[in-house]
Structures are given as C-alpha cells and as structure tokens.
Design an enzyme around this catalytic site. Structure first.
Site, PDB file in Angstrom:
ATOM      1  N   SER A 127     -33.864 -14.166  -9.306  1.00 38.34           N
ATOM      2  CA  SER A 127     -34.550 -12.914  -9.254  1.00 38.34           C
ATOM      3  C   SER A 127     -36.122 -13.380  -9.522  1.00 38.34           C
ATOM      4  O   SER A 127     -36.405 -14.411 -10.268  1.00 38.34           O
ATOM      5  CB  SER A 127     -34.162 -12.057 -10.388  1.00 38.34           C
ATOM      6  OG  SER A 127     -35.079 -10.751 -10.611  1.00 38.34           O
ATOM      7  N   TYR A 140     -31.580  -8.630 -18.744  1.00 38.83           N
ATOM      8  CA  TYR A 140     -31.307  -8.942 -17.252  1.00 38.83           C
ATOM      9  C   TYR A 140     -31.998 -10.240 -16.644  1.00 38.83           C
ATOM     10  O   TYR A 140     -31.607 -11.161 -16.257  1.00 38.83           O
ATOM     11  CB  TYR A 140     -31.784  -7.892 -16.172  1.00 38.83           C
ATOM     12  CG  TYR A 140     -31.831  -8.327 -14.842  1.00 38.83           C
ATOM     13  CD1 TYR A 140     -30.620  -8.166 -13.960  1.00 38.83           C
ATOM     14  CD2 TYR A 140     -32.756  -8.770 -14.136  1.00 38.83           C
ATOM     15  CE1 TYR A 140     -30.504  -8.850 -12.681  1.00 38.83           C
ATOM     16  CE2 TYR A 140     -32.813  -8.966 -12.831  1.00 38.83           C
ATOM     17  CZ  TYR A 140     -31.734  -9.095 -12.128  1.00 38.83           C
ATOM     18  OH  TYR A 140     -31.732  -9.461 -10.566  1.00 38.83           O
TER      19      TYR A 140
END
Length: 261
Positions: A127, A140
């Site tokens: 990400s 996350y």
C-alpha cells in the site's frame, strides 16, 4: 505458457490483475475465499480455486491443485479505519492474520516449488500507506509495512536460487472493496475525541486529488515478473509516485529535541 496464481481475486486489484495476465496470454489461477464463477470469463486459461490465506490446509490444497506456477501474486488483504486507541487487539491480530501472516504463509508454501525449479517470482501487493504517514490506519499500515521489510529481506535470501521478490504499492483506490471489507471492523473505532479530526480526514478521501484504479495495479504487477527487471518496487500511480518522494517524517523537525520522559 506461463502460469500466475493470484490471491484475492473476488474484486478490485486481484480481479483486474487476473484479467490482465489472461489478456497477455498467461494461464491464470484466480483464487478467493468463496469462489464465484460469474466474476471471470469462462475461458480457457482461467481457473478459479478456493483459497483462504489464513488457513494452512486451504493454502496447501490450492497450491496442489494449481500445479506448477511461475508467479505468485499475494494480493489478498483487508482494510481498517479507526483510532488505534479504540481498536481491540483482537481486531489488530485479524488484520495481521490476512495482510501479514497470510502473505508470509503463501510465500513459505510456494518457495520450495520455486527453489526446486530454480525460477519464479513473488509479487507482494502492499500500500502507499507504507510510503508516508496517514492517520487512522495505524494497524493497517503496520500490517503492510511489515511485508515491505519482509519482502526486501526475502529477496536477498531467494536470489541465489533464481527466485525474485517484488513489491507493488497501490495508492488510494475508490474502486475496490477495501472500505467494505473493513466496515464491520471499523464500527465504533472513531470515538468522540477523534470525531472532528476523522471527519476532516474522510472529507479528503471523498474528494482525493488523485486516485489509483485497479488497472493501474494490474499493470504494475504485470511489470514485475520479467527476469530482465531488477527493480524491487513498483508504485501503482497515481499517487504513490509522489508519496515516494515525501519524507516519512515531518520536513520541519523541532529546533531542539524534547526529553522522552
């Protein structure tokens, strides 16, 4: 004909990547926790298999049924928004089980097959949250940042066997089920002290300056396997290219360091 096994193909990046590899003439093993025949065309060269990356037996069955593969794309992941203070550790562990340990388990299961053949590529999808700090996604981000360090170390271990490890770093994408996958976990995680701050943050997400689309990620994953490529990281623009140039810490540090206690 080469074969790619891709995890998390029920939507978003995984689905787009499966379609892209197939369009390039590859055999595709598209995996998902609950297989759906209607998501991918009924065409030669595409097989849909059940695979839960948090279940060791499921991983072993899927790899056995897949047969020899040339590329493993670890795309399966789940999202989470919320104040870390309010996030139960059980939820944090759930995020790590899929995003971190699930990716590691897939690698560990596939590596012996690649090593024995003396060839293969592992592509781990992380990400853009690993490229610069973002609020309300601490757990996350941690789960994805762990895979960045893991992948870079793994690349050094496996190079001697002709096995390559790559990273693809997508930006914010409104066209995936990231928010949907994390919706139930997010309930109650934006508590009153964080409400005003979170509201401004979500307003920014509603009108992003730039977005990444599943096809951007599919093309970045596609660029990773060629043996002539030595780049370890493949940002999926936009916006990770810009984020990659941002410092991980504030560009204006305090004039003097405050005591830690």
């Amino acid at each position: 004909m080469k074969t790619a096994l891709i995890t998390g193909c029920s939507s978003g990046y995984g689905l787009a990547t499966a379609l892209h590899f197939h369009a390039q003439g590859w055999q595709v093993i598209a995996t998902m926790r609950r297989p759906r025949a209607d998501l991918l065309p009924a065409a030669a060269g595409i097989r849909v298999l059940a695979l839960d990356v948090t279940d060791a037996e499921s991983i072993a069955r899927a790899l056995d049924h897949a047969g020899p593969i040339d590329v493993l794309v670890n795309n399966a992941g789940v999202g989470l928004f919320g104040a870390f203070e309010a996030t139960p550790m059980a939820t944090v562990r759930e995020i790590f089980d899929t995003n971190t340990f699930g990716t590691m388990a897939m690698c560990q299961a596939a590596i012996p097959r690649f090593r024995e053949r003396g060839a293969g590529t592992i592509v781990n999808v992380t990400s853009s949250a690993t490229l610069a700090p973002f609020p309300l996604v601490a757990a996350y981000t941690a789960s994805k940042t762990a895979i960045e360090g893991f992948s870079e170390s793994l690349a050094l271990e496996l190079a001697q066997f002709g096995v390559r490890t790559r990273l693809v770093e997508p930006g914010y994408c409104p066209d995936t089920r990231f928010a949907d996958n994390g919706a139930a976990r997010t309930d109650g995680l934006v508590t009153e002290p964080y409400a005003a701050f979170a509201g401004k943050f979500f307003e920014g997400f509603a009108q992003p300056a730039a977005t990444t689309h599943p096809q951007d990620v599919a093309e970045a994953v596609w660029q990773a396997p060629p043996p002539t490529t030595h780049r370890p990281r493949f940002p999926a623009p936009p916006p990770p290219v810009g984020l990659a140039r941002r410092p991980r810490c504030s560009p204006r540090p305090p004039r003097r360091l405050a005591p830690l206690w």
